[in-house]
Enzyme design. Structure first.
Site, PDB file in Angstrom:
ATOM      1  N   HIS A  49      24.704  46.782  22.725  1.00 19.88           N
ATOM      2  CA  HIS A  49      23.976  47.981  23.156  1.00 19.88           C
ATOM      3  C   HIS A  49      24.275  49.158  22.222  1.00 19.88           C
ATOM      4  CE1 HIS A  49      23.044  45.807  26.813  1.00 19.88           C
ATOM      5  NE2 HIS A  49      22.380  46.841  27.303  1.00 19.88           N
TER       6      HIS A  49
ATOM      7  N   HIS B 192      32.602  46.679  28.421  1.00 16.26           N
ATOM      8  CA  HIS B 192      33.056  46.677  27.029  1.00 16.26           C
ATOM      9  C   HIS B 192      34.350  47.462  26.895  1.00 16.26           C
ATOM     10  CE1 HIS B 192      30.068  44.676  24.586  1.00 16.26           C
ATOM     11  NE2 HIS B 192      29.095  45.319  25.188  1.00 16.26           N
TER      12      HIS B 192
END
Length: 239
Positions: free
Chosen positions: A148, A197
């Site tokens: 992302h 993450h």
């Protein structure tokens, strides 16, 4: 020697020098972060920042008001493959309609290449998702680098730089580029907030994304110069 250096600097445009610096810094940063990702235990840098987004002693409860979690989910979608494909497709179709096929090809290669590079890097590093806190969204892919973060950097910087070329005035150019950078930063932060993450994943995604976007821009600039075209693209067929 000094005169020769000054002559070289005068012949090379400042944006080109800046692009080269961004590429070098991105590659260096990514290499350093790979060492963090390959460590057998999470780095204190990663764990401390990730826990800072959770209430003390409650790894399942993110900080902030109730609406913030939903807002972060909305922001993180700006870096998702589906949203990026929709945006890029719309831009490419518009460029084709105004007869700028070379620019459309540039956008496609930059974004598609960034996605392929992200997938290859993930497979090469093979870092699992963090388990330190609960995941507020479902993710099944590998963790390093953040896809992302990288894809948003490539997409929004490429589109921002493209838009800035056709906008009048330095202020509007700076505004558009700043908006592209801000969007990229927000997407990356949302990935850590949602617990999917490590911070080092996001930093690596930014490093790789910025470097790839600048490399694509620099390649396009060199190609235009080689063909004797103006860097702003005004000489493209169809204008």
């Amino acid at each position: 020697m000094k005169n020769a250096a000054n002559t070289l600097l005068n012949r090379v445009e400042f944006p080109v020098l800046l692009a080269g610096m961004v590429i070098a810094a991105g590659l260096w940063g990514f290499e350093e972060l790979m060492e963090v990702a390959r460590a057998t235990t999470p780095h204190a840098f990663d764990t401390e920042i990730m826990l800072a987004f959770r209430k003390a002693g409650q790894p399942d409860s993110p900080i902030g008001p109730h609406w913030l979690e939903g807002a972060m989910r909305d922001i993180t979608s700006l870096g998702s493959g589906v949203v990026v494909v929709l945006i890029v497709t719309a831009v490419i179709l518009y460029l084709l309609l105004i007869r700028r096929p070379a620019t459309a090809l540039f956008v496609f290669v930059a974004v598609a290449g960034g996605q392929i590079l992200s997938s290859l890097l993930k497979a090469g590093i093979d870092r699992p998702r963090p388990e330190l806190v609960s995941h507020l969204v479902s993710e099944n892919s590998l963790s390093f680098p953040s896809g992302h973060a990288m894809l948003s950097a490539v997409t929004y910087l490429t589109l921002g730089a493209l838009a800035a070329r056709f906008l009048p005035g330095r202020t509007t150019k700076i505004y558009v580029l700043s908006l592209a950078v801000l969007t990229t930063l927000l997407v990356g932060i949302s990935r850590v907030y949602l617990g999917v993450h490590w911070p080092s994943d996001v930093l690596a995604g930014w490093c790789a994304g910025f470097a790839w976007a600048m490399l694509c821009w620099l390649t396009a600039w060199a190609w235009q110069r080689w063909r004797g075209q103006r860097p702003n693209g005004d000489s493209e067929t169809g204008d």
